[in-house]
Design a protein around this motif. Structure first.
Motif, PDB file in Angstrom:
ATOM      1  N   LEU A 141      71.935  69.330  -3.289  1.00 33.50           N
ATOM      2  CA  LEU A 141      71.989  68.550  -2.046  1.00 33.50           C
ATOM      3  C   LEU A 141      72.856  67.313  -2.214  1.00 33.50           C
ATOM      4  N   VAL A 142      72.815  66.696  -3.392  1.00 33.25           N
ATOM      5  CA  VAL A 142      73.654  65.525  -3.667  1.00 33.25           C
ATOM      6  C   VAL A 142      75.130  65.880  -3.531  1.00 33.25           C
ATOM      7  N   CYS A 143      75.516  67.075  -3.965  1.00 35.21           N
ATOM      8  CA  CYS A 143      76.919  67.488  -3.865  1.00 35.21           C
ATOM      9  C   CYS A 143      77.399  67.480  -2.415  1.00 35.21           C
ATOM     10  N   ALA A 144      76.582  67.971  -1.507  1.00 30.69           N
ATOM     11  CA  ALA A 144      76.964  67.958  -0.095  1.00 30.69           C
ATOM     12  C   ALA A 144      77.118  66.535   0.413  1.00 30.69           C
ATOM     13  N   ASN A 145      76.216  65.656   0.005  1.00 30.23           N
ATOM     14  CA  ASN A 145      76.295  64.249   0.390  1.00 30.23           C
ATOM     15  C   ASN A 145      77.555  63.586  -0.157  1.00 30.23           C
ATOM     16  N   LEU A 146      77.923  63.911  -1.385  1.00 39.32           N
ATOM     17  CA  LEU A 146      79.108  63.332  -1.998  1.00 39.32           C
ATOM     18  C   LEU A 146      80.379  63.761  -1.272  1.00 39.32           C
ATOM     19  N   ALA A 147      80.415  65.010  -0.820  1.00 42.15           N
ATOM     20  CA  ALA A 147      81.591  65.485  -0.088  1.00 42.15           C
ATOM     21  C   ALA A 147      81.763  64.726   1.220  1.00 42.15           C
ATOM     22  N   LEU A 148      80.693  64.556   1.962  1.00 41.28           N
ATOM     23  CA  LEU A 148      80.781  63.830   3.233  1.00 41.28           C
ATOM     24  C   LEU A 148      81.103  62.357   2.998  1.00 41.28           C
ATOM     25  N   ALA A 149      80.518  61.780   1.965  1.00 43.83           N
ATOM     26  CA  ALA A 149      80.806  60.384   1.636  1.00 43.83           C
ATOM     27  C   ALA A 149      82.280  60.205   1.284  1.00 43.83           C
ATOM     28  N   GLU A 150      82.846  61.166   0.559  1.00 43.35           N
ATOM     29  CA  GLU A 150      84.267  61.088   0.213  1.00 43.35           C
ATOM     30  C   GLU A 150      85.135  61.098   1.461  1.00 43.35           C
ATOM     31  N   ILE A 151      84.793  61.909   2.429  1.00 49.33           N
ATOM     32  CA  ILE A 151      85.553  61.952   3.690  1.00 49.33           C
ATOM     33  C   ILE A 151      85.460  60.612   4.409  1.00 49.33           C
ATOM     34  N   LEU A 152      84.273  60.035   4.464  1.00 49.43           N
ATOM     35  CA  LEU A 152      84.091  58.749   5.154  1.00 49.43           C
ATOM     36  C   LEU A 152      84.807  57.617   4.427  1.00 49.43           C
ATOM     37  N   LEU A 153      84.737  57.608   3.100  1.00 43.09           N
ATOM     38  CA  LEU A 153      85.408  56.567   2.332  1.00 43.09           C
ATOM     39  C   LEU A 153      86.925  56.654   2.491  1.00 43.09           C
ATOM     40  N   ALA A 154      87.448  57.887   2.494  1.00 46.69           N
ATOM     41  CA  ALA A 154      88.889  58.060   2.694  1.00 46.69           C
ATOM     42  C   ALA A 154      89.299  57.605   4.086  1.00 46.69           C
ATOM     43  N   TRP A 155      88.466  57.882   5.071  1.00 46.60           N
ATOM     44  CA  TRP A 155      88.762  57.439   6.445  1.00 46.60           C
ATOM     45  C   TRP A 155      88.784  55.919   6.537  1.00 46.60           C
ATOM     46  N   ARG A 156      87.861  55.274   5.848  1.00 54.36           N
ATOM     47  CA  ARG A 156      87.832  53.811   5.846  1.00 54.36           C
ATOM     48  C   ARG A 156      89.070  53.238   5.170  1.00 54.36           C
ATOM     49  N   ARG A 157      89.522  53.896   4.101  1.00 52.73           N
ATOM     50  CA  ARG A 157      90.699  53.405   3.382  1.00 52.73           C
ATOM     51  C   ARG A 157      92.004  53.864   4.025  1.00 52.73           C
ATOM     52  N   ARG A 158      91.855  54.741   5.030  1.00 49.30           N
ATOM     53  CA  ARG A 158      93.014  55.351   5.687  1.00 49.30           C
ATOM     54  C   ARG A 158      93.891  56.072   4.666  1.00 49.30           C
ATOM     55  N   GLU A 159      93.183  56.798   3.806  1.00 51.62           N
ATOM     56  CA  GLU A 159      93.844  57.607   2.791  1.00 51.62           C
ATOM     57  C   GLU A 159      93.381  59.046   2.921  1.00 51.62           C
ATOM     58  N   LYS A 160      94.009  59.905   2.160  1.00 54.94           N
ATOM     59  CA  LYS A 160      93.607  61.307   2.147  1.00 54.94           C
ATOM     60  C   LYS A 160      92.420  61.497   1.218  1.00 54.94           C
ATOM     61  N   ALA A 161      91.429  62.244   1.654  1.00 61.65           N
ATOM     62  CA  ALA A 161      90.254  62.505   0.824  1.00 61.65           C
ATOM     63  C   ALA A 161      90.627  63.349  -0.380  1.00 61.65           C
ATOM     64  N   ASP A 162      89.881  63.182  -1.459  1.00 60.26           N
ATOM     65  CA  ASP A 162      90.070  63.997  -2.659  1.00 60.26           C
ATOM     66  C   ASP A 162      89.539  65.395  -2.373  1.00 60.26           C
ATOM     67  N   ASN A 163      90.448  66.345  -2.230  1.00 60.18           N
ATOM     68  CA  ASN A 163      90.054  67.702  -1.854  1.00 60.18           C
ATOM     69  C   ASN A 163      89.162  68.365  -2.894  1.00 60.18           C
ATOM     70  N   ARG A 164      89.280  67.939  -4.146  1.00 57.80           N
ATOM     71  CA  ARG A 164      88.440  68.533  -5.187  1.00 57.80           C
ATOM     72  C   ARG A 164      86.970  68.200  -4.956  1.00 57.80           C
ATOM     73  N   ILE A 165      86.712  66.943  -4.614  1.00 56.51           N
ATOM     74  CA  ILE A 165      85.327  66.529  -4.367  1.00 56.51           C
ATOM     75  C   ILE A 165      84.770  67.233  -3.141  1.00 56.51           C
ATOM     76  N   VAL A 166      85.589  67.299  -2.089  1.00 56.62           N
ATOM     77  CA  VAL A 166      85.144  67.960  -0.862  1.00 56.62           C
ATOM     78  C   VAL A 166      84.882  69.437  -1.124  1.00 56.62           C
ATOM     79  N   ALA A 167      85.763  70.080  -1.883  1.00 56.46           N
ATOM     80  CA  ALA A 167      85.603  71.509  -2.169  1.00 56.46           C
ATOM     81  C   ALA A 167      84.343  71.781  -2.983  1.00 56.46           C
ATOM     82  N   ILE A 168      84.111  70.928  -3.996  1.00 60.45           N
ATOM     83  CA  ILE A 168      82.908  71.096  -4.814  1.00 60.45           C
ATOM     84  C   ILE A 168      81.659  70.866  -3.970  1.00 60.45           C
ATOM     85  N   GLY A 169      81.716  69.843  -3.107  1.00 54.30           N
ATOM     86  CA  GLY A 169      80.562  69.530  -2.264  1.00 54.30           C
ATOM     87  C   GLY A 169      80.208  70.631  -1.295  1.00 54.30           C
TER      88      GLY A 169
END
Length: 484
Positions: A141-169
């Motif tokens: 369950l933590v993995c799914a949370n980490l993937a969504l958090a990565e998307i939100l953090l990238a959006w805040r930084r106006r950067e591209k999300a790390d696809n590896r983290i999203v894929a693993i999540g």
């Protein structure tokens, strides 16, 4: 506890808040999250403290806040470990996952709970518990949370999300669900071929303090089941016979048979309180919270004494060091913990007995199963002190994982609910209600199955803990660029 999809997103705010924080602030944010979780989710502690301590409400609120402040320390520990390791250059998502697992393993809670129990009614996501217990379920369950958090953090930084983290999540929960789907099918086939046992659970719904009719309720209901010939085994709740029975270690089997179980006429697991005289236990009257296995003739075949006693209900922390505490809190019990992990024998079968919240202690149950090799697990509980709250349902949700971890049926007989039979995939076969006297009848199965968690327990999580501690001490090696 019943809205399982929330477990895929509930940690996102904490993960986002921790990113890049100094160690002390990370620990403080973790503690704030943990304190809020427990003060709201464990609201039923207030009534329990009022009932058992006898203290006024304001003082009970203070004690509850202190207790929840301590319980919140588990998430504070996760934040502290996270802050130290991230500051030393280790990847933040990996660090959070390891810190979360370590905190679930090593932080001692008075009222244990695991994040993985959030998916107790999503069987396909529970099945990895036979590999790594509730901590592995939680990490999925933590993995799914980490993937969504990565998307939100990238959006805040106006950067591209790390696809590896999203894929693993995304991949980890899907793989866990696929494993769960296959295990539910294969274990279902094993259950269909296993020997069936018809079980009757007597739920007496006795008042905590005024229990004059308890004996007659449990005996009467059991005699009815024996007469009907509907069941093979009857299970009573914890402390179903509440008045301490004065016995000696040498003669208690004969005394219990003569005074109680001889009249039942059916194999029964009896929940009782036994009292031994001062001469046998160092000059002090000794009380045991006990489960007794009686055959159809009432002969006592085995005994199990509860080992993990409930703070405030069965003992006072530091009460043996400061006996005056028992005078200040007259409603608190003073029980002695048992020491044996032996199963209760019944013919060719062995039944692993658990009393009260021992069924939500995965490491303890793992030791009990490994030692006694039971083919059925039985839990005797009395959750009446928590009132008609969510606590009895949370207790059941946490206990379901024991059936999955060891691929055994779990029978829960509770005084006021929720009594249930849980199959080897964690699904409820039958259950009763709360705060009503009733008899629940359902089918169990005698099963033994090898699982990785039964064999090695929490060893992987101790290694995980060592890894996150090491990350908090040593900085991540810097990569040296290769010359052209």
């Amino acid at each position: 506890m019943d809205i399982w999809p929330l477990s895929l997103v509930a940690l996102v705010p904490l993960i986002v808040a921790l990113r890049g924080q100094p160690v002390r602030r990370a620990a403080g944010l973790g503690w704030m999250a943990g304190f809020t979780m427990t003060m709201t989710g464990f609201y039923w502690l207030l009534d329990m403290l009022k009932v058992f301590s006898g203290f006024p409400t304001p003082l009970c609120i203070l004690f509850m806040a202190i207790l929840c402040a301590y319980q919140g320390g588990r998430i504070a520990l996760a934040g502290w470990l996270y802050g130290r390791a991230e500051a030393r250059g280790w990847p933040a998502p990996l660090v959070f996952a390891l810190a979360f697992a370590a905190s679930e393993l090593v932080f001692p809670l008075l009222f244990p709970w695991y994040y993985g129990a959030s998916v107790h009614n999503a069987p396909v996501l529970m099945q990895v518990a036979d590999l790594g217990g509730p901590i592995l379920v939680g990490l999925v369950l933590v993995c799914a949370n980490l993937a969504l958090a990565e998307i939100l953090l990238a959006w805040r930084r106006r950067e591209k999300a790390d696809n590896r983290i999203v894929a693993i999540g995304i991949a980890v929960p899907l793989l866990a669900a696929g494993y769960g789907f296959l295990r539910v099918r294969t274990i279902g086939q094993v259950m269909a071929e296993a020997k069936k046992v018809r079980i009757g659970i007597v739920q007496g719904n006795m008042d905590l303090f005024v229990r004059k009719n308890a004996y007659h309720v449990y005996v009467g209901r059991t005699k009815e089941l024996a007469k009907s010939k509907e069941v093979d085994l009857v299970v009573w709740s914890e402390g179903a016979v509440p008045s301490p029975r004065a016995v000696t270690e040498a003669t208690y089997k004969e005394e219990i048979q003569r005074g109680l179980t001889k009249q039942l006429g059916i194999p029964t697991i009896v929940g009782s309180v036994l009292r031994t005289p001062p001469a046998e236990r160092g000059g002090r009257m000794t009380y045991f919270n006990t489960a007794l296995m009686a055959d159809e003739d009432g002969k006592i075949l085995g005994r199990y004494d509860k080992q993990y006693l409930l703070a405030f209900g069965e003992y006072l922390p530091f009460g043996d060091v400061f006996p005056v505490l028992y005078k200040w809190s007259p409603n608190s019990g003073r029980f002695t913990p048992g020491t044996s992990l032996d199963s209760l024998p019944w013919g060719e079968h062995k039944i692993g007995a658990l009393i009260c919240y021992e069924d939500i202690l995965p490491s303890f149950v793992q030791k009990l199963v490994k030692h006694g090799d039971p083919d059925l697990l039985v839990n005797l509980t009395n959750d009446a002190w928590f009132g008609d709250s969510t606590e009895p349902w949370i207790h059941l949700a946490l206990a379901k994982l024991r059936a999955v971890e060891h691929r055994r049926f779990l029978v829960r007989a509770t005084n006021s609910g929720v009594s249930a039979i849980v199959d080897a995939t964690g699904r409820v076969v039958v259950h009763g209600g709360t705060f009503k006297e009733e008899t629940i009848i359902g089918d169990g199965r005698f099963m033994r199955a090898w699982t990785l968690y039964s064999a090695i327990g929490d060893i992987p999580w101790y290694l995980t803990t060592a890894a996150i501690v090491a990350m908090g001490i040593w900085s991540r090696p810097k990569r040296v660029a290769k010359a052209a």
